[in-house]
Structures are given as structure tokens and as C-alpha cells.
Design a protein around this motif. Structure first.
Motif, mmCIF file in Angstrom:
data_model
loop_
_atom_site.group_PDB
_atom_site.id
_atom_site.type_symbol
_atom_site.label_atom_id
_atom_site.label_comp_id
_atom_site.label_asym_id
_atom_site.label_seq_id
_atom_site.Cartn_x
_atom_site.Cartn_y
_atom_site.Cartn_z
ATOM 1 N N ALA A 135 0.882 -1.199 -0.045
ATOM 2 C CA ALA A 135 -0.260 0.075 0.004
ATOM 3 C C ALA A 135 1.031 1.240 -0.297
ATOM 4 O O ALA A 135 2.036 1.262 0.715
ATOM 5 N N THR A 136 0.311 2.216 -0.737
ATOM 6 C CA THR A 136 1.072 3.472 -0.715
ATOM 7 C C THR A 136 1.545 3.968 0.555
ATOM 8 O O THR A 136 2.749 4.432 0.882
ATOM 9 N N GLU A 137 0.663 3.836 1.542
ATOM 10 C CA GLU A 137 0.801 4.394 2.888
ATOM 11 C C GLU A 137 1.964 3.658 3.581
ATOM 12 O O GLU A 137 2.518 4.279 4.584
ATOM 13 N N ASP A 138 2.255 2.405 3.327
ATOM 14 C CA ASP A 138 3.305 1.594 3.967
ATOM 15 C C ASP A 138 4.340 1.487 3.138
ATOM 16 O O ASP A 138 5.448 0.949 4.030
ATOM 17 N N LEU A 139 4.401 1.869 1.879
ATOM 18 C CA LEU A 139 5.617 1.699 1.181
ATOM 19 C C LEU A 139 6.774 2.030 1.662
ATOM 20 O O LEU A 139 8.032 1.478 1.818
ATOM 21 N N LEU A 140 6.998 3.616 2.157
ATOM 22 C CA LEU A 140 8.295 3.980 2.735
ATOM 23 C C LEU A 140 8.897 3.188 4.074
ATOM 24 O O LEU A 140 9.997 3.049 3.916
ATOM 25 N N ARG A 141 7.836 2.891 4.751
ATOM 26 C CA ARG A 141 8.197 2.251 5.794
ATOM 27 C C ARG A 141 8.820 0.838 5.505
ATOM 28 O O ARG A 141 9.798 0.506 5.764
ATOM 29 N N GLU A 142 8.264 0.197 4.410
ATOM 30 C CA GLU A 142 8.877 -1.226 4.027
ATOM 31 C C GLU A 142 10.069 -0.739 3.387
ATOM 32 O O GLU A 142 11.153 -1.933 3.538
ATOM 33 N N VAL A 143 10.405 -0.002 2.594
ATOM 34 C CA VAL A 143 11.550 0.208 1.904
ATOM 35 C C VAL A 143 12.577 0.251 2.885
ATOM 36 O O VAL A 143 13.725 -0.027 2.762
ATOM 37 N N ARG A 144 12.386 1.256 3.882
ATOM 38 C CA ARG A 144 13.488 1.705 4.667
ATOM 39 C C ARG A 144 13.638 0.421 5.862
ATOM 40 O O ARG A 144 14.988 0.140 6.388
ATOM 41 N N SER A 145 13.049 -0.568 6.004
ATOM 42 C CA SER A 145 13.015 -1.601 7.033
ATOM 43 C C SER A 145 13.641 -2.836 6.214
ATOM 44 O O SER A 145 14.052 -3.893 6.730
ATOM 45 N N TYR A 146 13.744 -2.888 4.924
ATOM 46 C CA TYR A 146 13.952 -3.995 4.319
ATOM 47 C C TYR A 146 15.606 -4.190 4.149
ATOM 48 O O TYR A 146 16.212 -3.112 3.902
ATOM 49 N N ASP A 147 15.899 -5.319 4.155
ATOM 50 C CA ASP A 147 17.404 -5.660 4.252
ATOM 51 C C ASP A 147 17.746 -6.095 2.989
ATOM 52 O O ASP A 147 17.774 -7.209 2.408
ATOM 53 N N PHE A 148 18.169 -4.708 2.065
ATOM 54 C CA PHE A 148 18.571 -5.248 0.761
ATOM 55 C C PHE A 148 20.022 -6.029 0.504
ATOM 56 O O PHE A 148 20.211 -6.471 -0.436
ATOM 57 N N GLY A 149 20.928 -5.611 1.722
ATOM 58 C CA GLY A 149 22.181 -6.583 1.738
ATOM 59 C C GLY A 149 21.910 -7.912 1.665
ATOM 60 O O GLY A 149 22.937 -8.679 1.357
ATOM 61 N N GLY A 150 20.686 -8.404 2.134
ATOM 62 C CA GLY A 150 20.583 -9.970 2.301
ATOM 63 C C GLY A 150 20.183 -10.375 1.054
ATOM 64 O O GLY A 150 20.123 -11.632 0.886
ATOM 65 N N ASP A 151 19.641 -9.618 -0.169
ATOM 66 C CA ASP A 151 19.356 -10.249 -1.276
ATOM 67 C C ASP A 151 20.615 -11.026 -2.079
ATOM 68 O O ASP A 151 21.668 -10.816 -2.072
ATOM 69 N N PRO A 152 20.014 -12.146 -2.740
ATOM 70 C CA PRO A 152 21.014 -12.942 -3.641
ATOM 71 C C PRO A 152 21.875 -11.759 -4.646
ATOM 72 O O PRO A 152 21.306 -11.090 -5.111
ATOM 73 N N VAL A 153 22.875 -12.185 -4.732
ATOM 74 C CA VAL A 153 23.838 -11.542 -5.900
ATOM 75 C C VAL A 153 23.279 -11.551 -7.312
ATOM 76 O O VAL A 153 23.123 -10.634 -8.010
ATOM 77 N N GLN A 154 22.782 -12.778 -7.721
ATOM 78 C CA GLN A 154 22.037 -12.986 -8.725
ATOM 79 C C GLN A 154 20.725 -11.938 -9.187
ATOM 80 O O GLN A 154 20.152 -11.986 -10.254
ATOM 81 N N GLU A 155 20.257 -11.450 -8.093
ATOM 82 C CA GLU A 155 19.124 -10.485 -7.954
ATOM 83 C C GLU A 155 19.528 -9.114 -8.955
ATOM 84 O O GLU A 155 18.538 -8.673 -9.508
ATOM 85 N N PHE A 156 20.869 -9.002 -9.008
ATOM 86 C CA PHE A 156 21.376 -7.771 -9.702
ATOM 87 C C PHE A 156 20.529 -6.334 -9.483
ATOM 88 O O PHE A 156 20.175 -5.659 -10.180
#
Length: 256
Positions: free
Chosen positions: A6-27
Motif C-alpha cells: 500500500a502506498t501509505e506503508d511503502l516508505l516504511r517497508e523500503v526503509r526496513s528491508y534488508d537489501f544487503g541480504g538479497d542474492p547476488v544474482q538478483e542484480f
């Protein structure tokens, strides 16, 4: 990943997501999703800001009866001070807010983040000549086609629709626009200024083409200046009679 949030929740979700844990092949796929999603948040915030401005205008009309001042000017002044922008910029935003209120389906797209503020500006700008009743027709015709368009394409789409809906109004608007001719000068950085000319398209095109042909001919003949330099200096020379603006009387005011 973020497209379903949801638009209202998206900023919070992006800030809390661990992008460093994504697999390398995700590019960086999830970062791209975040960028796209945040665009939706920005657009929704811009739409809400315009909605608040339009509501403020309505409230001012109610509390400022005829003869007690201009409610629109009051809002322009308050928006300018609140956002720390010029009266001209505030007036443009107030006009955009009021224009968008006449296009509810376009407004819904903007609030949902599906179109940009630039697209909204193009639509409102191209539709100002329509009568009040015609906005319903325009809104229903162009709204489904706007998502995915650039602001240039949206402006062209709206202009064509306006002509179909009310050709006389479109012609009157074109005549008024062509009559609004002016030359403006704006300071730029490091001793540079910008000269801006507004006039009938065919006249401006003819003037630019003549300068361009002259500059390219001199450049081809061995003139070592750039095309832009030749065009600019030729323009100044023709108007001032002074070669390359040498000796132009200029008053420089310095405030310490």
C-alpha cells in the motif's frame, strides 16, 4: 516485491528491508522495485498537497465574502510562505490544484501514483480553454490513456481532445497564446545570462534557423568558434551593432 505494498506503508517497508541480504544474482531487482514504488509515494504526496491547497481555496472563499479581499491571492500568499517559494511559483501551484479539481478521474490516477505531476500539469495547461461542462467529457476520454505517457505525450493527447470537444475554444486559446509575445532575461551562474523569447512558433523557428545556417556556414569556412558561440555572438551583434558585445555599456551594481 514492493509493487503490492500500500502506498501509505511503502516508505516504511523500503526503509526496513534488508537489501544487503538479497542474492547476488538478483542484480539489484528489489532496489529497482523500491525506486519504482517510491515514485508512487512521491506522486501520491504531491496529489495530496494539491488537494489540500484546493480545499484551502474553498475555505477561503467561504470566510472571505465579496468585497473583503481576493481569497485566491490570500491562498497564494500563504502557500508561498509555507513552502518558501515565490508568489509566481505559488500561484502556478494554486492554479494547478484548482484545475485538477475539474478532472476527478485524472486526480484519482495522480493520487494512486499512476501518473506524474508533470503529466498533470500538461493536462491542466492544455485544457484551460474548455467550458465547465466540457471537463467531464475530457476527463472521461483521456484518463484511461494517461498511465505510461510522458508529459509531452499527455499534453498532445489533451490538446487533440480539446480540439475535438470545442474547436472554437481551442482556436481562441491559440490566438491568445500567440498574442502573448515577450522577451525575458534571466541571470545564470558565473557571469552568464539567458535571453528567452516567446512568440509565434513559425517566427521563432525562422529566426533560429537563420542563425543556425549562418553559424554553420561560418564554422564550415574555418571559424574556430562553436556553433553556439557564433549564434549567440551574431544575435548580440545584430541587436547592439557591436562586434561580440565588445564595448557594450553595462552598469554593474555591487552590494557589500
Amino acid at each position: 516485491m514492493f509493487t503490492e505494498a500500500a502506498t501509505e506503508d511503502l516508505l516504511r517497508e523500503v526503509r526496513s528491508y534488508d537489501f544487503g541480504g538479497d542474492p547476488v544474482q538478483e542484480f539489484g531487482a528489489n532496489r529497482i522495485d523500491a525506486i519504482v514504488g517510491l515514485d508512487r509515494v512521491i506522486r501520491a504526496a504531491q496529489a495530496e498537497q494539491l488537494a489540500q491547497i484546493a480545499a484551502l481555496c474553498d475555505e477561503r472563499v467561504e470566510v472571505m465574502p465579496a468585497g473583503r479581499g481576493d481569497p485566491t491571492l490570500s491562498v497564494i500568499g500563504e502557500v508561498g510562505m509555507a513552502r518558501n517559494i515565490s508568489p509566481s511559483a505559488a500561484g502556478t501551484q494554486v492554479g494547478l490544484a484548482l484545475g485538477l479539481e475539474r478532472l476527478p478521474r485524472v486526480k484519482e490516477l495522480f493520487a494512486a501514483g499512476r501518473i506524474s505531476e508533470q503529466v498533470v500539469r500538461a493536462v491542466v495547461r492544455e485544457s484551460v480553454s474548455l467550458a465547465t461542462d466540457d471537463f467531464v467529457v475530457l476527463d472521461g476520454e483521456i484518463a484511461p490513456q494517461l498511465p505510461g505517457l510522458t508529459h509531452v505525450q499527455a499534453g498532445q493527447l489533451t490538446a487533440r481532445a480539446v480540439i475535438r470537444i470545442d474547436a472554437d475554444a481551442a482556436r481562441e486559446r491559440a490566438q491568445l497564446n500567440r498574442a502573448d509575445q515577450r522577451v525575458s532575461m534571466f541571470p545564470d551562474t558565473d557571469g552568464v545570462a539567458i535571453l528567452q523569447v516567446r512568440g509565434p512558433a513559425e517566427q521563432i523557428l525562422a529566426a533560429h534557423s537563420a542563425l543556425d545556417r549562418h553559424a554553420r556556414a561560418l564554422h564550415a569556412a574555418g571559424d574556430d568558434r562553436t556553433i553556439g558561440q557564433i549564434m549567440t555572438q551574431t544575435l548580440d551583434e545584430r541587436f547592439t551593432g557591436l562586434r561580440y558585445a565588445e564595448g557594450t555599456p553595462v552598469e554593474v551594481q555591487l552590494v557589500m
